[in-house]
Design an enzyme around this catalytic site. Structure first.
Site, PDB file in Angstrom:
ATOM      1  N   LYS A  23       2.867  -6.549  32.764  1.00 49.39           N
ATOM      2  CA  LYS A  23       1.659  -5.699  33.389  1.00 49.39           C
ATOM      3  C   LYS A  23       2.132  -4.137  33.304  1.00 49.39           C
ATOM      4  O   LYS A  23       1.041  -3.340  32.796  1.00 49.39           O
ATOM      5  CB  LYS A  23       1.597  -5.732  34.902  1.00 49.39           C
ATOM      6  CG  LYS A  23       1.042  -4.750  35.612  1.00 49.39           C
ATOM      7  CD  LYS A  23       0.912  -5.033  37.456  1.00 49.39           C
ATOM      8  CE  LYS A  23       2.158  -4.532  38.210  1.00 49.39           C
ATOM      9  NZ  LYS A  23       2.391  -3.074  38.274  1.00 49.39           N
ATOM     10  N   ASN A  24       3.462  -3.728  33.262  1.00 48.47           N
ATOM     11  CA  ASN A  24       3.601  -2.277  33.215  1.00 48.47           C
ATOM     12  C   ASN A  24       3.886  -1.779  31.883  1.00 48.47           C
ATOM     13  O   ASN A  24       4.058  -0.661  31.743  1.00 48.47           O
ATOM     14  CB  ASN A  24       4.758  -2.130  34.073  1.00 48.47           C
ATOM     15  CG  ASN A  24       4.607  -2.291  35.580  1.00 48.47           C
ATOM     16  OD1 ASN A  24       3.547  -2.044  36.101  1.00 48.47           O
ATOM     17  ND2 ASN A  24       5.616  -2.213  36.484  1.00 48.47           N
ATOM     18  N   CYS A 118      -0.012   5.207  48.348  1.00 49.77           N
ATOM     19  CA  CYS A 118       0.603   4.050  47.862  1.00 49.77           C
ATOM     20  C   CYS A 118       1.751   3.612  48.986  1.00 49.77           C
ATOM     21  O   CYS A 118       2.413   4.326  49.559  1.00 49.77           O
ATOM     22  CB  CYS A 118       1.351   4.385  46.953  1.00 49.77           C
ATOM     23  SG  CYS A 118       2.291   2.508  46.179  1.00 49.77           S
ATOM     24  N   ARG A 123       5.625   8.771  46.350  1.00 50.18           N
ATOM     25  CA  ARG A 123       5.333   8.739  44.964  1.00 50.18           C
ATOM     26  C   ARG A 123       4.369   9.707  44.324  1.00 50.18           C
ATOM     27  O   ARG A 123       3.231   9.359  43.820  1.00 50.18           O
ATOM     28  CB  ARG A 123       4.785   7.230  44.558  1.00 50.18           C
ATOM     29  CG  ARG A 123       5.687   6.318  45.107  1.00 50.18           C
ATOM     30  CD  ARG A 123       4.979   4.862  44.888  1.00 50.18           C
ATOM     31  NE  ARG A 123       5.286   4.420  43.484  1.00 50.18           N
ATOM     32  CZ  ARG A 123       4.280   3.369  42.927  1.00 50.18           C
ATOM     33  NH1 ARG A 123       3.408   2.811  43.747  1.00 50.18           N
ATOM     34  NH2 ARG A 123       4.755   3.136  41.841  1.00 50.18           N
ATOM     35  N   ASP A 314      11.682  -3.532  41.294  1.00 49.71           N
ATOM     36  CA  ASP A 314      10.387  -4.601  41.161  1.00 49.71           C
ATOM     37  C   ASP A 314      11.057  -6.046  41.487  1.00 49.71           C
ATOM     38  O   ASP A 314      10.308  -7.128  41.734  1.00 49.71           O
ATOM     39  CB  ASP A 314       9.691  -4.462  40.081  1.00 49.71           C
ATOM     40  CG  ASP A 314       8.863  -3.130  40.015  1.00 49.71           C
ATOM     41  OD1 ASP A 314       8.880  -2.435  41.096  1.00 49.71           O
ATOM     42  OD2 ASP A 314       8.494  -2.750  38.802  1.00 49.71           O
ATOM     43  N   ARG A 406      -2.876  -8.484  41.687  1.00 49.01           N
ATOM     44  CA  ARG A 406      -2.655  -7.472  40.760  1.00 49.01           C
ATOM     45  C   ARG A 406      -1.598  -7.562  39.954  1.00 49.01           C
ATOM     46  O   ARG A 406      -1.610  -6.947  38.790  1.00 49.01           O
ATOM     47  CB  ARG A 406      -2.168  -6.208  41.901  1.00 49.01           C
ATOM     48  CG  ARG A 406      -3.245  -5.868  42.779  1.00 49.01           C
ATOM     49  CD  ARG A 406      -2.610  -4.678  43.619  1.00 49.01           C
ATOM     50  NE  ARG A 406      -2.150  -3.532  42.504  1.00 49.01           N
ATOM     51  CZ  ARG A 406      -1.570  -2.591  43.041  1.00 49.01           C
ATOM     52  NH1 ARG A 406      -1.320  -2.392  44.253  1.00 49.01           N
ATOM     53  NH2 ARG A 406      -1.398  -1.535  42.112  1.00 49.01           N
TER      54      ARG A 406
HETATM   55  N1  EPU Z   1       8.343  10.383  41.554  1.00 47.22           N
HETATM   56  C1  EPU Z   1       8.161  11.564  41.975  1.00 47.22           C
HETATM   57  N2  EPU Z   1       7.161  12.558  41.388  1.00 47.22           N
HETATM   58  C2  EPU Z   1       6.675  12.119  40.131  1.00 47.22           C
HETATM   59  C3  EPU Z   1       7.016  10.905  39.917  1.00 47.22           C
HETATM   60  C4  EPU Z   1       8.042  10.034  40.479  1.00 47.22           C
HETATM   61  O1  EPU Z   1       8.782  12.239  43.250  1.00 47.22           O
HETATM   62  O2  EPU Z   1       5.865  12.692  39.581  1.00 47.22           O
HETATM   63  C5  EPU Z   1       9.315   9.441  42.303  1.00 47.22           C
HETATM   64  C6  EPU Z   1       8.774   8.429  42.995  1.00 47.22           C
HETATM   65  O3  EPU Z   1       8.167   8.723  44.199  1.00 47.22           O
HETATM   66  C7  EPU Z   1       9.841   7.363  43.157  1.00 47.22           C
HETATM   67  C8  EPU Z   1      10.599   7.822  41.894  1.00 47.22           C
HETATM   68  O4  EPU Z   1      10.162   8.919  41.336  1.00 47.22           O
HETATM   69  O5  EPU Z   1      10.478   7.522  44.118  1.00 47.22           O
HETATM   70  C9  EPU Z   1      10.315   6.733  40.803  1.00 47.22           C
HETATM   71  O6  EPU Z   1       9.018   6.834  40.561  1.00 47.22           O
HETATM   72  P1  EPU Z   1       8.515   6.241  38.989  1.00 47.22           P
HETATM   73  O7  EPU Z   1       7.498   7.522  38.495  1.00 47.22           O
HETATM   74  O8  EPU Z   1       9.606   5.778  37.932  1.00 47.22           O
HETATM   75  O9  EPU Z   1       7.635   4.985  39.406  1.00 47.22           O
HETATM   76  P2  EPU Z   1       6.011   4.763  38.752  1.00 47.22           P
HETATM   77  O10 EPU Z   1       6.270   5.352  37.288  1.00 47.22           O
HETATM   78  O11 EPU Z   1       5.187   5.241  39.664  1.00 47.22           O
HETATM   79  C10 EPU Z   1       6.464   2.245  37.497  1.00 47.22           C
HETATM   80  C11 EPU Z   1       5.978   0.958  37.774  1.00 47.22           C
HETATM   81  C12 EPU Z   1       6.419   0.409  39.184  1.00 47.22           C
HETATM   82  C13 EPU Z   1       8.083   0.430  39.252  1.00 47.22           C
HETATM   83  C14 EPU Z   1       8.585   1.902  38.960  1.00 47.22           C
HETATM   84  C15 EPU Z   1      10.043   2.036  38.868  1.00 47.22           C
HETATM   85  C16 EPU Z   1       4.070   1.223  36.418  1.00 47.22           C
HETATM   86  C17 EPU Z   1       2.561   1.091  36.220  1.00 47.22           C
HETATM   87  N3  EPU Z   1       4.582   0.997  37.558  1.00 47.22           N
HETATM   88  O12 EPU Z   1       6.048   3.154  38.496  1.00 47.22           O
HETATM   89  O13 EPU Z   1       5.904  -0.848  39.216  1.00 47.22           O
HETATM   90  O14 EPU Z   1       8.320  -0.024  40.708  1.00 47.22           O
HETATM   91  O15 EPU Z   1       8.004   2.546  37.675  1.00 47.22           O
HETATM   92  O16 EPU Z   1      10.355   1.199  37.716  1.00 47.22           O
HETATM   93  O17 EPU Z   1       4.867   0.857  35.314  1.00 47.22           O
HETATM   94  C18 EPU Z   1       5.318  -2.684  40.253  1.00 47.22           C
HETATM   95  O18 EPU Z   1       5.046  -3.458  39.199  1.00 47.22           O
HETATM   96  O19 EPU Z   1       5.262  -3.617  41.586  1.00 47.22           O
HETATM   97  C19 EPU Z   1       5.530  -1.384  40.382  1.00 47.22           C
HETATM   98  C20 EPU Z   1       5.628  -0.842  41.747  1.00 47.22           C
END
Ligand code: EPU
Length: 427
Positions: A23-24, A118, A123, A314, A406
């Site tokens: 998915k990701n 979320c 996030r 995850d 999802r």
């Molecule tokens: N964060 C910020 N500011 C930003 C971006 C991130 O503060 O601009 C913080 C977030 O709040 C969090 C941390 O940084 O505390 C890490 O977040 P990250 O941005 O790495 O997560 P993401 O890109 O939103 C992806 C996956 C998630 C997975 C995380 C961590 C996708 C679509 N989603 O999310 O997947 O948990 O990386 O590996 O790739 C899931 O599949 O269940 C899922 C939530």
């Protein structure tokens, strides 16, 4: 209409499960179609609600596509209707933010609704926005919309990420492919999905080096072209089923996954008393992994979630379910998200003994869990409840199943084939 799942626990899962595409990776790969007017053919795309949400958003923007058939979809973005990704398309899925980088890079303008609240934490997307500003975009936030414009195009620069954000790195990576000059992402996310997205972009004509490491360098090009690309196996799905084999004292063969993407989980499972065997066949870039429990009662194992290659956030909820029946006490620390323990009250209702201390959950194993009614709150929390139901005594009803759809393709069918007593119904 809401769906629920009824599970009668106690049957060891035995059989073979084919792992679906990740998915990701599917989500950013679909968004990458916006970077070219050529045809992008993606294979092994999982049929998931999040994928459908992304496809609906791309159709709204004007991307031409056929149906998703047997995992393959062809997308062509050669006549967009709008650069406005409105709330209705974005609210369901935070991953929608992945259209921002490609739109600004190729069309120099975009309006993307801020992704909806979320459950698993604040996030923010501040790091995505700061990076684009650094590359010369002007960004304002008004009425819940991110308005970005870069009339003269984006310009390459050094971007130092304070946190190795996964979708943030992917957005910058995609944006930088069409920027002028060189962009370096420092403290980039090293998740396999990020590296694979770079592989896709390279196939489309991008110049990228260092992907998969913490410093990624992108030399911007004038345009990208269409290509063919196969999505990696979903390491989180594979890890979830590995834990299911351990929990139910069964034996599962996970077909077509990547062991290296799951090493941290298998290290923890090994300590817990779970054995695995990796089968490699010449000519297949993926592996089959056989998993079974090697011990009467699971050993307690403490873990901490960290960015890749550490233990994946995850898989934290699923691993916690395993620890609820261990022979002692384990500490599970969540370092990535500030509110990712929503499965804890539900697992407690099934008889688990868990107390939360800040970002650490202390789990004291019980002889068994008891089936009851539980509520799914997010994707990984919901699957952890399904796993709990598979091992519990009696009947478990998991409500609000849409979270599971999802991210888990055909989960009930895959589990049923391996002997699970599981049934979906509409309430
Ligand atoms: N964060 C910020 N500011 C930003 C971006 C991130 O503060 O601009 C913080 C977030 O709040 C969090 C941390 O940084 O505390 C890490 O977040 P990250 O941005 O790495 O997560 P993401 O890109 O939103 C992806 C996956 C998630 C997975 C995380 C961590 C996708 C679509 N989603 O999310 O997947 O948990 O990386 O590996 O790739 C899931 O599949 O269940 C899922 C939530």
């Amino acid at each position: 209409m809401l769906q629920s799942m009824k599970i009668s626990g106690g049957t060891p899962l035995v059989g073979t499960i084919e792992i679906s595409g990740a998915k990701n990776l599917a989500l950013p790969a679909l968004a990458a179609s916006l970077l070219t007017d050529g045809n992008l053919s993606l294979h092994r795309v999982p049929n998931l609600e999040d994928v459908k949400s992304m496809l609906r958003l791309l159709v709204h923007l004007g991307v031409d596509m056929g149906d998703l058939m047997a995992g393959t979809i062809i997308l062509t973005a050669n006549g967009l209707k709008t650069l406005d990704a409105g709330y209705d398309f974005v609210r369901k899925m935070r991953g929608s933010i992945l259209v921002l980088g490609p739109l600004v890079a190729r069309f120099r303008k975009a309006a993307v609704s801020l992704p909806g609240g979320c459950a698993i934490g604040a996030r923010g997307v501040d790091l995505h926005l700061k990076a684009l500003e650094h590359m010369g975009a002007s960004i304002t936030i008004e009425n819940g919309y991110i308005n970005a414009s870069a009339p003269n195009g984006l310009i390459g620069c050094d971007i130092i990420l304070p946190i190795p954000t996964v979708t943030g790195t992917e957005n910058i990576l995609m944006a930088a492919t069409l920027a002028k000059g060189i962009t370096r992402i420092i403290n980039a996310a090293m998740e396999p999905e990020v590296a694979a997205l770079a592989d896709l972009l390279i196939k489309m004509g991008a110049k990228i080096t260092g992907h998969g490491s913490s410093i990624v360098t992108i030399d911007g090009v004038d345009s990208l072209s269409g290509t063919d690309f196969t999505i990696l196996p979903d390491r989180i799905e594979a890890g979830t089923y590995a834990i299911a084999a351990a929990l139910t004292n069964g034996k599962l063969l996970l077909k077509n996954c990547k062991y290296d993407h799951l090493a941290a989980l298998f290290d923890a499972l090994h300590l817990a008393g779970v054995t695995h065997q990796v089968h490699r066949e010449a000519g297949n870039e993926y592996e089959d992994i056989e998993v079974w429990r090697n011990i009467e009662i699971i050993n307690p194992v403490s873990i901490q979630t960290t960015p890749f290659p550490g233990f994946a956030t995850d898989l934290q909820a699923q691993f916690m379910t395993l620890m609820t029946i261990c022979n002692g006490t384990a500490a599970i620390t969540e370092n990535i998200f500030e509110n990712r323990f929503m499965h804890v009250p539900e697992l407690s209702r099934m008889g688990a003994n868990i107390s939360i201390h800040g970002k650490t959950a202390i789990v004291t194993g019980q002889p068994f869990l008891r089936g009851t009614n539980v509520m799914a709150t997010d994707l990984r929390a919901s699957v952890s409840l399904v796993l709990a139901g598979l091992t519990a005594h009696g009947e478990t009803i998991v409500n609000r199943l849409y979270h599971i759809d999802r991210g888990y393709e055909n989960i009930d069918q895959k589990l049923r084939t391996c002997g699970a007593n599981i049934e979906r119904f509409t309430v």
